[in-house]
Design an enzyme around this catalytic site. Structure first.
Site, PDB file in Angstrom:
ATOM      1  N   ASP A 195       0.856  -1.182   0.000  1.00 26.55           N
ATOM      2  CA  ASP A 195       0.000   0.000   0.000  1.00 26.55           C
ATOM      3  C   ASP A 195       0.897   1.239   0.000  1.00 26.55           C
ATOM      4  O   ASP A 195       2.049   1.170   0.437  1.00 26.55           O
ATOM      5  CB  ASP A 195      -0.875  -0.066   1.269  1.00 26.55           C
ATOM      6  CG  ASP A 195      -1.650   1.206   1.492  1.00 26.55           C
ATOM      7  OD1 ASP A 195      -2.337   1.648   0.553  1.00 26.55           O
ATOM      8  OD2 ASP A 195      -1.571   1.765   2.601  1.00 26.55           O
TER       9      ASP A 195
HETATM   10 MG    MG Z   1      -3.034   3.110   3.416  1.00 28.33          MG
END
Ligand code: MG
Length: 230
Positions: free
Chosen positions: A8
């Site tokens: 991420d």
């Molecule tokens: Mg994040």
């Protein structure tokens, strides 16, 4: 053995919270909206609620981006164009790219090891994410960028991950882990997709119904974990 890492971006590698605060404060100033702590906090909460609604499939990305400002302006009872606010904000946000402590070092070390293919998995907006990736100098560390808008689905949907998996040569779920700060998108997404999950949990949140395989409070804990997985 882990060969593929889904990573991420926001609040895992780059400090989105810090960037968001700076960008929203500049946006309010530009629009002559008082940038009080209370107003900024309110925006952050409304924005978060909108993204959660998107993760549940209740809002589209376009609805989130403009809707968060519409909701805020309605609450503040001010007559400002939400579309204009969104455009201004997006521009400022694209210029914010502070690192989470250890974020750059982690990418350097993973890349230098030569053991992993690193894939960015983000629900952010391409026009915001690409300048931030470029300006922070991390683009070269990634094999590919999987940005929800370009994939056609968002984390945590299984479809998002299936689309990504199709685009990776010689892909095996058993060799893949996702690392991210969000339980609702990264960890739930990884579980939906049938891959290992590692939660970046710098504030030491307690777990409820979504439980990751691994948990780290600091990014330098990740490599020893990867090395331990056979
Ligand atoms: Mg994040």
């Amino acid at each position: 053995m882990i060969k593929n890492i889904f990573l991420d971006l926001d609040d895992t590698i780059l400090d989105f919270r810090k960037g968001e605060r700076a960008a929203i404060s500049k946006t309010f100033c530009r629009l002559n909206i008082p940038d009080s702590e209370e107003t900024i906090e309110r925006y952050i909460q409304i924005n978060l609620d909108c993204w959660r609604a998107l993760e549940r499939g209740e809002m589209t990305k376009a609805q989130v981006l403009v809707g968060r400002f519409e909701l805020l302006f309605k609450e503040l009872n001010i007559d400002t164009d939400a579309i204009v606010a969104q455009e201004i904000y997006e521009n400022y946000l694209a210029g914010e790219h502070d690192f989470i402590p250890g974020g750059k070092e982690l990418l350097e070390e993973l890349y230098a090891s030569g053991k992993y293919r690193i894939f960015m998995a983000t629900n952010g907006i391409p026009s915001v994410q690409y300048p931030r990736i470029k300006d922070s100098g991390i683009g070269n560390y990634f094999d590919r960028f999987f940005i929800s808008e370009e994939i056609g689905y968002a984390k945590p949907s299984k479809e998002f991950f299936d689309e990504c998996f199709k685009r990776i040569d010689g892909f095996k779920k058993s060799e893949t882990i996702i690392v991210g700060d969000s339980l609702t998108s990264d960890i739930r997404g990884g579980i939906n997709a049938g891959i290992l999950t590692c939660h970046f949990n710098p504030r030491g949140r307690q777990y409820g119904s979504v439980i990751p395989n691994y948990s780290i409070t600091s990014l330098d804990e990740l490599i020893p974990i990867l090395n331990s997985i056979n």
